[in-house]
Design a protein around this motif. Structure first.
Motif, PDB file in Angstrom:
ATOM      1  N   MET A   1       0.838  -1.198   0.000  1.00 18.99           N
ATOM      2  CA  MET A   1       0.000   0.000   0.000  1.00 18.99           C
ATOM      3  C   MET A   1       0.874   1.249   0.000  1.00 18.99           C
ATOM      4  O   MET A   1       1.985   1.242   0.547  1.00 18.99           O
ATOM      5  CB  MET A   1      -0.910   0.025   1.234  1.00 18.99           C
ATOM      6  CG  MET A   1      -2.094  -0.920   1.166  1.00 18.99           C
ATOM      7  SD  MET A   1      -3.204  -0.619   2.556  1.00 18.99           S
ATOM      8  CE  MET A   1      -2.362  -1.579   3.799  1.00 18.99           C
ATOM      9  N   TYR A   2       0.290   2.306  -0.572  1.00 20.61           N
ATOM     10  CA  TYR A   2       1.028   3.569  -0.688  1.00 20.61           C
ATOM     11  C   TYR A   2       0.057   4.707  -0.393  1.00 20.61           C
ATOM     12  O   TYR A   2      -1.085   4.704  -0.856  1.00 20.61           O
ATOM     13  CB  TYR A   2       1.643   3.695  -2.083  1.00 20.61           C
ATOM     14  CG  TYR A   2       2.462   2.477  -2.413  1.00 20.61           C
ATOM     15  CD1 TYR A   2       3.781   2.371  -1.987  1.00 20.61           C
ATOM     16  CD2 TYR A   2       1.887   1.403  -3.092  1.00 20.61           C
ATOM     17  CE1 TYR A   2       4.512   1.215  -2.234  1.00 20.61           C
ATOM     18  CE2 TYR A   2       2.611   0.246  -3.345  1.00 20.61           C
ATOM     19  CZ  TYR A   2       3.925   0.162  -2.907  1.00 20.61           C
ATOM     20  OH  TYR A   2       4.644  -0.978  -3.143  1.00 20.61           O
ATOM     21  N   LEU A   3       0.539   5.665   0.369  1.00 20.40           N
ATOM     22  CA  LEU A   3      -0.310   6.731   0.874  1.00 20.40           C
ATOM     23  C   LEU A   3       0.120   8.070   0.291  1.00 20.40           C
ATOM     24  O   LEU A   3       1.318   8.394   0.274  1.00 20.40           O
ATOM     25  CB  LEU A   3      -0.221   6.785   2.407  1.00 20.40           C
ATOM     26  CG  LEU A   3      -0.879   7.966   3.116  1.00 20.40           C
ATOM     27  CD1 LEU A   3      -2.394   7.948   2.896  1.00 20.40           C
ATOM     28  CD2 LEU A   3      -0.558   7.930   4.616  1.00 20.40           C
ATOM     29  N   GLY A   4      -0.841   8.846  -0.181  1.00 22.29           N
ATOM     30  CA  GLY A   4      -0.588  10.211  -0.613  1.00 22.29           C
ATOM     31  C   GLY A   4      -1.295  11.177   0.315  1.00 22.29           C
ATOM     32  O   GLY A   4      -2.495  11.015   0.584  1.00 22.29           O
ATOM     33  N   ILE A  15      -5.079   9.681   0.366  1.00 21.75           N
ATOM     34  CA  ILE A  15      -5.553   8.602  -0.513  1.00 21.75           C
ATOM     35  C   ILE A  15      -4.618   7.415  -0.358  1.00 21.75           C
ATOM     36  O   ILE A  15      -3.395   7.565  -0.410  1.00 21.75           O
ATOM     37  CB  ILE A  15      -5.595   9.052  -1.989  1.00 21.75           C
ATOM     38  CG1 ILE A  15      -6.777   9.978  -2.237  1.00 21.75           C
ATOM     39  CG2 ILE A  15      -5.684   7.862  -2.931  1.00 21.75           C
ATOM     40  CD1 ILE A  15      -6.933  10.408  -3.684  1.00 21.75           C
ATOM     41  N   LEU A  16      -5.193   6.253  -0.180  1.00 27.42           N
ATOM     42  CA  LEU A  16      -4.449   5.005  -0.041  1.00 27.42           C
ATOM     43  C   LEU A  16      -4.656   4.172  -1.301  1.00 27.42           C
ATOM     44  O   LEU A  16      -5.795   3.937  -1.720  1.00 27.42           O
ATOM     45  CB  LEU A  16      -4.948   4.245   1.186  1.00 27.42           C
ATOM     46  CG  LEU A  16      -4.091   3.108   1.749  1.00 27.42           C
ATOM     47  CD1 LEU A  16      -2.764   3.649   2.255  1.00 27.42           C
ATOM     48  CD2 LEU A  16      -4.852   2.407   2.874  1.00 27.42           C
ATOM     49  N   ILE A  17      -3.552   3.770  -1.959  1.00 26.03           N
ATOM     50  CA  ILE A  17      -3.648   2.961  -3.177  1.00 26.03           C
ATOM     51  C   ILE A  17      -2.865   1.662  -2.996  1.00 26.03           C
ATOM     52  O   ILE A  17      -2.005   1.549  -2.115  1.00 26.03           O
ATOM     53  CB  ILE A  17      -3.118   3.710  -4.413  1.00 26.03           C
ATOM     54  CG1 ILE A  17      -1.611   3.975  -4.297  1.00 26.03           C
ATOM     55  CG2 ILE A  17      -3.881   5.011  -4.629  1.00 26.03           C
ATOM     56  CD1 ILE A  17      -0.972   4.558  -5.559  1.00 26.03           C
ATOM     57  N   LEU A  24      -7.920   2.506  -2.430  1.00 22.22           N
ATOM     58  CA  LEU A  24      -8.474   1.632  -1.402  1.00 22.22           C
ATOM     59  C   LEU A  24      -9.279   2.393  -0.363  1.00 22.22           C
ATOM     60  O   LEU A  24     -10.259   1.877   0.179  1.00 22.22           O
ATOM     61  CB  LEU A  24      -7.337   0.882  -0.694  1.00 22.22           C
ATOM     62  CG  LEU A  24      -6.414   0.043  -1.580  1.00 22.22           C
ATOM     63  CD1 LEU A  24      -5.279  -0.553  -0.756  1.00 22.22           C
ATOM     64  CD2 LEU A  24      -7.199  -1.047  -2.293  1.00 22.22           C
ATOM     65  N   ALA A  25      -8.849   3.613  -0.058  1.00 23.24           N
ATOM     66  CA  ALA A  25      -9.531   4.399   0.971  1.00 23.24           C
ATOM     67  C   ALA A  25      -9.134   5.864   0.818  1.00 23.24           C
ATOM     68  O   ALA A  25      -8.065   6.187   0.280  1.00 23.24           O
ATOM     69  CB  ALA A  25      -9.168   3.897   2.373  1.00 23.24           C
ATOM     70  N   GLU A  26     -10.007   6.748   1.296  1.00 25.76           N
ATOM     71  CA  GLU A  26      -9.751   8.180   1.273  1.00 25.76           C
ATOM     72  C   GLU A  26     -10.193   8.768   2.608  1.00 25.76           C
ATOM     73  O   GLU A  26     -11.070   8.233   3.277  1.00 25.76           O
ATOM     74  CB  GLU A  26     -10.525   8.873   0.145  1.00 25.76           C
ATOM     75  CG  GLU A  26     -10.214   8.391  -1.247  1.00 25.76           C
ATOM     76  CD  GLU A  26     -10.991   9.156  -2.300  1.00 25.76           C
ATOM     77  OE1 GLU A  26     -11.448  10.285  -1.991  1.00 25.76           O
ATOM     78  OE2 GLU A  26     -11.139   8.638  -3.415  1.00 25.76           O
ATOM     79  N   ALA A  27      -9.593   9.886   2.970  1.00 31.57           N
ATOM     80  CA  ALA A  27      -9.986  10.596   4.186  1.00 31.57           C
ATOM     81  C   ALA A  27      -9.611  12.058   4.037  1.00 31.57           C
ATOM     82  O   ALA A  27      -8.641  12.392   3.348  1.00 31.57           O
ATOM     83  CB  ALA A  27      -9.300   9.996   5.414  1.00 31.57           C
ATOM     84  N   THR A  28     -10.379  12.927   4.671  1.00 33.95           N
ATOM     85  CA  THR A  28     -10.097  14.358   4.616  1.00 33.95           C
ATOM     86  C   THR A  28     -10.292  14.977   5.993  1.00 33.95           C
ATOM     87  O   THR A  28     -11.008  14.440   6.847  1.00 33.95           O
ATOM     88  CB  THR A  28     -11.022  15.090   3.620  1.00 33.95           C
ATOM     89  OG1 THR A  28     -12.387  14.891   4.006  1.00 33.95           O
ATOM     90  CG2 THR A  28     -10.819  14.577   2.209  1.00 33.95           C
ATOM     91  N   ALA A  29      -9.655  16.121   6.190  1.00 33.14           N
ATOM     92  CA  ALA A  29      -9.839  16.919   7.402  1.00 33.14           C
ATOM     93  C   ALA A  29      -9.796  18.383   6.998  1.00 33.14           C
ATOM     94  O   ALA A  29      -8.913  18.792   6.244  1.00 33.14           O
ATOM     95  CB  ALA A  29      -8.751  16.616   8.434  1.00 33.14           C
ATOM     96  N   GLN A  58      -8.284   7.965  10.495  1.00 32.06           N
ATOM     97  CA  GLN A  58      -9.356   7.430   9.656  1.00 32.06           C
ATOM     98  C   GLN A  58      -8.844   6.306   8.755  1.00 32.06           C
ATOM     99  O   GLN A  58      -9.490   5.263   8.620  1.00 32.06           O
ATOM    100  CB  GLN A  58      -9.960   8.539   8.805  1.00 32.06           C
ATOM    101  CG  GLN A  58     -10.716   9.611   9.580  1.00 32.06           C
ATOM    102  CD  GLN A  58     -11.190  10.733   8.668  1.00 32.06           C
ATOM    103  OE1 GLN A  58     -11.887  10.501   7.682  1.00 32.06           O
ATOM    104  NE2 GLN A  58     -10.816  11.961   8.994  1.00 32.06           N
ATOM    105  N   LEU A  59      -7.684   6.520   8.150  1.00 37.53           N
ATOM    106  CA  LEU A  59      -7.142   5.519   7.241  1.00 37.53           C
ATOM    107  C   LEU A  59      -6.647   4.286   7.987  1.00 37.53           C
ATOM    108  O   LEU A  59      -6.630   3.189   7.426  1.00 37.53           O
ATOM    109  CB  LEU A  59      -6.018   6.122   6.404  1.00 37.53           C
ATOM    110  CG  LEU A  59      -6.460   7.216   5.414  1.00 37.53           C
ATOM    111  CD1 LEU A  59      -5.252   7.834   4.726  1.00 37.53           C
ATOM    112  CD2 LEU A  59      -7.420   6.648   4.377  1.00 37.53           C
ATOM    113  N   ALA A  60      -6.241   4.485   9.231  1.00 34.88           N
ATOM    114  CA  ALA A  60      -5.798   3.327  10.026  1.00 34.88           C
ATOM    115  C   ALA A  60      -6.931   2.326  10.190  1.00 34.88           C
ATOM    116  O   ALA A  60      -6.695   1.119  10.340  1.00 34.88           O
ATOM    117  CB  ALA A  60      -5.282   3.788  11.386  1.00 34.88           C
TER     118      ALA A  60
END
Length: 478
Positions: A1-4, A15-17, A24-29, A58-60
């Motif tokens: 997995m790779y996180l931006g 964004i997690l790809i 795979l997943a997204e999160a915002t603040a 959130q991504l955890a």
């Protein structure tokens, strides 16, 4: 997995790809901006850390146990000022802060500054902020041990390392953009020293590893690498696969950007085109920037007491521009005018001008401003062979058809998805962790191609000529 992680002005997005670059997943603040005085724009770096903690938490929940690389993207030009203990000395002065306009003009007038940096020194750039600080907050200036750009303060929190990368550093007016290194002459011009600068890496290189305590806190494995990353537009270029000469994208957001990749360094500051390093080694990019794109449409919607969607819903097919013109300079303009004082206008209003005609004029005015950017890029030798449209305004097929016809260039629309800064940052994290090359930064699948209407190109040429004449007349009034 790779996180931006993309640190914007109004929020932080993650964004997690996976290895196949599937999201795979997204999160915002969210984030807010403080404006303590007219023309000032500031944020507290501590708020960025708080936002990052929320996003990572959130991504955890999606599981970060397989994470291998992190990439960073973010708003450019901000000045994060640290003392010798890495404590923040004052709120970050942001990219859209104009307090240092006099200092920017002084630096820009110094011999050799444009030649070394490849750019006009704009008030929002980092170097003039430090000159302003020395004059107005000398006590703070005397304590500055390091200056970081916003996303690089996140990196410091993640890794403990003071590091910047080339694309973001090129927007400081301290980088020799051709040599991709800090310039002693540019630093001296604003009273700075190399020791106050972070070390430099390329955007796809490893800049450090996640701190063990953070890895444990968020369920990451040990040794996760953090890539250099990129400034927001460079990372977006990686996200949409604009990495080679001839490739370009137009972003129709609040502001408008025409972004073109280059295989070489070919600056021409007098055009007010930004010439920056790309987030990949040996690559540069150029940008024409207009300050109001969807912002102009939203302004007209407020003026008419309706919504942008209602304004554009029943405009019908593309047709040639009418006599009514709109100049979208609601807060000044950057490319190619570099004019903070110019303001917008409707010209050629008549009894027959109804809401639909005025709405078309707004869309056409932004399209002509993008054509001005294209012409400015062309003056530097930059060519555009393929053009992607992104941003909220690209949802309007009519607007894209106007741009395609005004530029005489087909406009491609990506399939639904987020290919912006956070996705580009995740791609850079993948490169840093695996050693993969630029081949992974391929363009997205295309849902439609909007071709120029060749039968209307002459009408749009004539409309643009009238637009330029009106532009010259308005400049004489401001």
């Amino acid at each position: 997995m790779y996180l931006g992680l993309d640190l914007g002005t109004s929020g932080l997005k993650g964004i997690l790809i996976n290895e196949d670059q599937e999201v795979l997943a997204e999160a915002t603040a969210p984030l807010s901006v403080a404006r303590p005085q007219q023309g000032w724009s500031e944020q507290a770096p501590a708020d960025w850390i708080g936002a990052a903690e929320k996003v990572l938490s959130q991504l955890a929940g999606a599981g970060l146990g397989g994470l291998r690389g992190i990439g960073l993207s973010g708003q450019m030009h901000g000045a994060v000022l640290l003392d010798g203990a890495d404590d923040v000395l004052r709120p970050c002065i942001l990219w859209n802060d104009t307090r240092a306009h006099a200092e920017a003009a002084e630096l820009d007038a110094m011999p050799g500054v444009r030649a070394l940096s490849g750019n006009i020194v704009f008030p929002g750039f980092t170097a003039p902020k430090l000159v302003w600080l020395a004059r107005h907050e000398p006590g703070v200036f005397a304590r500055v041990a390091k200056v970081l750009l916003p996303k690089d303060y996140l990196r410091l929190w993640l890794t403990g390392e003071h590091v910047a990368e080339m694309s973001d550093a090129a927007g400081t007016s301290w980088l020799d953009t051709g040599k991709r290194d800090w310039s002693e002459a540019l630093l001296t011009a604003s009273g700075m020293q190399r020791a106050q600068m972070p070390r430099l890496v390329e955007g796809s290189e490893v800049s450090g590893q996640i701190r063990p305590e953070l890895a444990q806190r968020f369920g990451m494995p040990a040794g996760v690498v953090v890539a250099g990353g990129g400034g927001d537009n460079a990372a977006s270029g990686i996200g949409v696969g604009v990495v080679k000469a001839g490739q370009a994208f137009v972003s129709l957001g609040t502001s408008g950007v025409l972004f073109a990749a280059n295989d070489g360094y070919q600056p021409d500051p007098e055009t007010a085109v930004h010439t920056f390093c790309h987030a990949l080694p040996g690559r540069w990019h150029q940008m024409g920037v207009i300050l109001a794109a969807t912002d102009a449409l939203n302004w007209f919607a407020r003026l008419t007491g309706t919504s942008a969607q209602d304004l554009t819903a029943d405009l019908g097919p593309l047709k040639g521009p009418e006599k009514t013109l709109f100049l979208p300079y609601l807060g000044g303009e950057r490319t190619p005018l570099n004019d903070a004082a110019i303001r917008g206008a409707f010209i050629g209003l008549a009894h027959a001008t109804d809401r639909a005609a005025a709405t078309r004029a707004v869309l056409e005015g932004v399209s002509f401003a993008i054509r001005d950017c294209r012409d400015a890029l062309a003056a530097t030798g930059t060519r555009i062979e393929s053009l992607l449209a992104v941003g909220g305004g690209s949802n309007s097929r009519l607007w894209c058809a106007m741009i395609a016809t005004a530029l005489g260039t087909p406009v491609s629309l990506p399939v639904a998805g987020d290919f912006g800064g956070a996705f580009g940052a995740a791609r850079l994290g993948l490169m840093a962790a695996t050693g993969a090359g630029e081949e992974i930064a391929h363009p997205p699948a295309i849902s439609a191609v909007i071709e120029p209407d060749r039968a209307l190109e002459a009408a749009f040429d004539e409309g643009h000529a009238r637009y330029r004449a009106a532009q010259a007349a308005i400049r004489g009034l401001t």
